[in-house]
Design a protein around this motif. Structure first.
Motif, PDB file in Angstrom:
ATOM      1  N   GLU A 276       0.823  -1.220   0.000  1.00  0.00           N
ATOM      2  CA  GLU A 276       0.000   0.000   0.000  1.00  0.00           C
ATOM      3  C   GLU A 276       0.854   1.265   0.000  1.00  0.00           C
ATOM      4  N   ILE A 277       1.932   1.248   0.776  1.00  0.00           N
ATOM      5  CA  ILE A 277       2.772   2.439   0.916  1.00  0.00           C
ATOM      6  C   ILE A 277       3.772   2.534  -0.234  1.00  0.00           C
ATOM      7  N   GLY A 278       4.262   1.385  -0.669  1.00  0.00           N
ATOM      8  CA  GLY A 278       5.267   1.341  -1.725  1.00  0.00           C
ATOM      9  C   GLY A 278       6.662   1.320  -1.126  1.00  0.00           C
TER      10      GLY A 278
ATOM     11  N   ARG B 263       5.012  11.169  -1.592  1.00  0.00           N
ATOM     12  CA  ARG B 263       5.419  10.309  -2.711  1.00  0.00           C
ATOM     13  C   ARG B 263       4.735   8.944  -2.648  1.00  0.00           C
ATOM     14  N   THR B 264       3.600   8.906  -1.994  1.00  0.00           N
ATOM     15  CA  THR B 264       2.833   7.660  -1.881  1.00  0.00           C
ATOM     16  C   THR B 264       1.427   7.896  -2.426  1.00  0.00           C
ATOM     17  N   ARG B 265       0.663   6.848  -2.470  1.00  0.00           N
ATOM     18  CA  ARG B 265      -0.727   6.988  -2.929  1.00  0.00           C
ATOM     19  C   ARG B 265      -1.588   7.758  -1.928  1.00  0.00           C
TER      20      ARG B 265
ATOM     21  N   ALA C 283      -5.848  -0.262   8.324  1.00  0.00           N
ATOM     22  CA  ALA C 283      -6.105   1.141   8.009  1.00  0.00           C
ATOM     23  C   ALA C 283      -4.777   1.871   8.136  1.00  0.00           C
ATOM     24  N   ILE C 284      -4.397   2.577   7.090  1.00  0.00           N
ATOM     25  CA  ILE C 284      -3.146   3.323   7.077  1.00  0.00           C
ATOM     26  C   ILE C 284      -3.468   4.810   7.178  1.00  0.00           C
ATOM     27  N   GLY C 285      -2.974   5.419   8.254  1.00  0.00           N
ATOM     28  CA  GLY C 285      -3.152   6.860   8.447  1.00  0.00           C
ATOM     29  C   GLY C 285      -4.566   7.339   8.693  1.00  0.00           C
ATOM     30  N   PRO C 286      -5.440   6.552   9.321  1.00  0.00           N
ATOM     31  CA  PRO C 286      -6.805   7.041   9.518  1.00  0.00           C
ATOM     32  C   PRO C 286      -6.838   8.203  10.516  1.00  0.00           C
TER      33      PRO C 286
END
Length: 152
Positions: free
Chosen positions: A57-59, A94-96, A128-131
């Motif tokens: 997800e983050i890359g 630089r991520t989605r 959940a990333i960064g909620p």
């Protein structure tokens, strides 16, 4: 068989079923929430199970700073901060997640995951990333998991 004997057998069956259900509930309550210590094989298994999802997800490669990691039976919950190997911060621009980050709709300090052990391995069930809200509360309610699994 007389009616009285039949009623006694029915009562005994009812009592045995009630005891079995009570014991099952007691076993479920007896499972306690614990935090696997740093350096233990279980903690490494949990981190290794969650990491590929976050990297996709983050890359790129990431490592976790664990804020909270709890286990209850076949369930595990993690509250983590993702960073690049060696402690370098992630450039979220630089991520989605760049747009959400720019708009203030992303909390880089916190991400969550819920794992379940199936067979011999832990599997990501939710993440959940960064909620900016308490994403895990719906997971808890939906799966009827104890509040203690998600607490510090």
């Amino acid at each position: 068989m007389s009616g009285l004997q039949h009623n006694r057998i029915g009562s005994v069956r009812f009592i045995l079923i009630a005891i079995a259900l009570t014991l099952g509930a007691a076993q479920a309550l007896a499972q306690h929430v614990f935090q696997p210590a740093r350096g233990t094989p279980l903690r490494a298994e949990l981190m290794d199970a969650a990491r590929p999802t976050f990297e996709a997800e983050i890359g790129g490669k990431i490592e976790f700073v664990v804020r909270r990691l709890n286990v209850w039976g076949d369930w595990a919950f993690g509250d983590v901060t993702a960073q690049r190997p060696g402690g370098r911060p992630i450039d979220w621009r630089r991520t989605r997640f760049a747009e959400d980050f720019k708009e203030g709709m992303f909390d880089p300090a916190g991400s969550f995951f819920l794992l379940r052990k199936t067979g011999r391995q832990w599997v990501v069930v939710e993440y959940a990333i960064g909620p900016t809200d308490v994403a895990w509360d719906g997971w808890r309610q939906q799966r009827k998991l104890p509040q203690a699994l998600f607490e510090r």
